[in-house]
Design an enzyme around this catalytic site. Structure first.
Site, PDB file in Angstrom:
ATOM      1  N   HIS A  63     -18.325  18.418 -63.503  1.00  0.00           N
ATOM      2  CA  HIS A  63     -18.782  19.691 -62.940  1.00  0.00           C
ATOM      3  C   HIS A  63     -18.337  20.816 -63.866  1.00  0.00           C
ATOM      4  O   HIS A  63     -17.600  20.600 -64.835  1.00  0.00           O
ATOM      5  CB  HIS A  63     -18.266  19.886 -61.513  1.00  0.00           C
ATOM      6  CG  HIS A  63     -16.787  19.970 -61.369  1.00  0.00           C
ATOM      7  ND1 HIS A  63     -15.935  18.910 -61.630  1.00  0.00           N
ATOM      8  CD2 HIS A  63     -15.977  20.996 -60.981  1.00  0.00           C
ATOM      9  CE1 HIS A  63     -14.689  19.272 -61.404  1.00  0.00           C
ATOM     10  NE2 HIS A  63     -14.691  20.531 -61.016  1.00  0.00           N
ATOM     11  N   ASP A  67     -11.564  24.185 -65.797  1.00  0.00           N
ATOM     12  CA  ASP A  67     -10.548  23.197 -66.167  1.00  0.00           C
ATOM     13  C   ASP A  67     -11.154  21.848 -66.538  1.00  0.00           C
ATOM     14  O   ASP A  67     -10.435  20.928 -66.922  1.00  0.00           O
ATOM     15  CB  ASP A  67      -9.508  23.030 -65.050  1.00  0.00           C
ATOM     16  CG  ASP A  67     -10.105  22.627 -63.711  1.00  0.00           C
ATOM     17  OD1 ASP A  67     -11.159  23.163 -63.346  1.00  0.00           O
ATOM     18  OD2 ASP A  67      -9.506  21.776 -63.030  1.00  0.00           O
ATOM     19  N   HIS A  68     -12.485  21.757 -66.466  1.00  0.00           N
ATOM     20  CA  HIS A  68     -13.165  20.520 -66.844  1.00  0.00           C
ATOM     21  C   HIS A  68     -14.081  20.690 -68.052  1.00  0.00           C
ATOM     22  O   HIS A  68     -14.579  19.695 -68.578  1.00  0.00           O
ATOM     23  CB  HIS A  68     -13.975  19.986 -65.657  1.00  0.00           C
ATOM     24  CG  HIS A  68     -13.125  19.558 -64.502  1.00  0.00           C
ATOM     25  ND1 HIS A  68     -12.860  18.229 -64.200  1.00  0.00           N
ATOM     26  CD2 HIS A  68     -12.453  20.297 -63.578  1.00  0.00           C
ATOM     27  CE1 HIS A  68     -12.072  18.169 -63.140  1.00  0.00           C
ATOM     28  NE2 HIS A  68     -11.814  19.404 -62.745  1.00  0.00           N
ATOM     29  N   HIS A 269      -5.537  14.603 -61.569  1.00  0.00           N
ATOM     30  CA  HIS A 269      -5.798  15.958 -61.086  1.00  0.00           C
ATOM     31  C   HIS A 269      -4.693  16.363 -60.106  1.00  0.00           C
ATOM     32  O   HIS A 269      -4.952  16.824 -58.993  1.00  0.00           O
ATOM     33  CB  HIS A 269      -7.189  16.020 -60.424  1.00  0.00           C
ATOM     34  CG  HIS A 269      -7.783  17.399 -60.416  1.00  0.00           C
ATOM     35  ND1 HIS A 269      -7.612  18.279 -59.374  1.00  0.00           N
ATOM     36  CD2 HIS A 269      -8.556  18.050 -61.307  1.00  0.00           C
ATOM     37  CE1 HIS A 269      -8.257  19.404 -59.617  1.00  0.00           C
ATOM     38  NE2 HIS A 269      -8.853  19.294 -60.808  1.00  0.00           N
TER      39      HIS A 269
END
Length: 310
Positions: A63, A67-68, A269
């Site tokens: 997504h 942070d990704h 995570h």
């Protein structure tokens, strides 16, 4: 096949955990590395591991939260200077193409390799006969997917001891029999290769989920997976907060693994609120429900073995 966890934290970088990125090394299978998510400083994390950037052939984004994905422009750019000449394919939800295009354009970045960007929705997103990758939407604050990676079954090994017992000397016939061919020996005997091949080795199944609350698609993606990688942003006692922020707890991840009949669960995570001592408790919370649980740490490598039979 093995995992290399490049970033196992949630939201923002912390001293002990960088933000999300996982390398799936397929060096024996296809001489390549696949990345799942690419948070800020992923290429810095790579330098602490055996992962070679030029070997990265695919990047799967779950997504578009920062942070990704914030490490993606830097890694794409640096790959040109690290020997990468083969095509790189990036898969992700709608918007990933604009993010990459604008980042490279305004920075004046010129790549020395072909870049393919595939915006996905759900269903099979890649299939080359060796590996099939399926994406399904999860339950998060923005569109977030999980990925299921299925390896095709491998043919069984040649039963060398049986051949030797039957008086077949090593040589060209071994290769022919391993290919399932029928061969005629010098003494006139006719051997069928199928009689000298062991049971097929079942292909491995890996499930890597993006950020999510507990949902049915998570269980579908994780069904009978050899390894399920599941976010566990919060401890079991903070289920209400996890729901409010569209995340999962350790116990919820464990329940998903149990209901899906997965073999192993890896939690990642992890919120920066938890200290090293707290992480031991997080692992125990999950193991009470699903014993085969570990908590990922940055730069940790996990081997993914083959399993014989069905």
């Amino acid at each position: 096949m093995d995992f290399v966890f490049l970033g196992t934290g949630a939201g923002v970088p912390a001293k002990s955990r960088n933000v999300s990125s996982i390398a799936l090394q397929l060096l024996e299978e296809r001489g390549a590395v696949w990345l799942f998510d690419c948070g800020e400083a992923t290429q810095h994390q790579i330098m602490k591991t055996p992962v070679k950037p030029r070997k990265i052939e695919k990047i799967f984004i779950t997504h578009l939260h920062g942070d990704h994905i914030y490490g993606l422009p830097g890694l794409i750019s640096s790959r040109s200077f690290q020997g990468g000449t083969e095509e790189l394919a990036v898969y992700g939800p709608k918007g990933i193409a604009d993010f990459i295009k604008v980042s490279l354009s305004v920075s004046g970045t010129h790549l020395k390799y072909p870049l393919k960007v595939v915006e996905i929705e759900q269903g099979v997103v890649f299939d080359d006969g060796q590996f099939t990758v399926t994406a399904l939407p999860l339950d998060h604050g923005i569109y977030s997917v999980g990925y299921r990676i299925e390896e095709s079954d491998r043919p069984g090994s040649l039963l060398i001891e049986k051949l030797l017992q039957d008086g077949v000397a090593p040589g060209p016939h071994f290769k022919e029999l391993k290919n399932g061919e029928t061969v005629t020996l010098d003494d006139g005997r006719v051997l069928n290769g199928k009689d000298y091949i062991g049971k097929p080795q079942k292909g491995r199944i890996i499930s890597i989920l993006g950020d999510t609350r507990t949902c049915e698609n998570a269980r579908v993606l994780a069904s009978h997976a050899d390894y399920l990688v599941h976010e566990a942003t919060f401890s079991a006692s903070e289920a209400e907060m996890a729901h409010e922020y569209f995340h999962s707890t350790t116990a919820q991840a464990a329940c998903t693994a149990k209901q899906a009949n997965a073999r192993h669960l890896i939690l990642t995570h992890i919120s920066s609120r938890y200290t090293a001592d707290d992480v031991l408790q997080l692992a125990e919370e999950s193991r009470e429900i699903f014993p085969e649980t570990i908590v990922a740490e940055d730069t940790m490598m996990v081997k993914i073995p083959l399993y014989n039979g069905s």
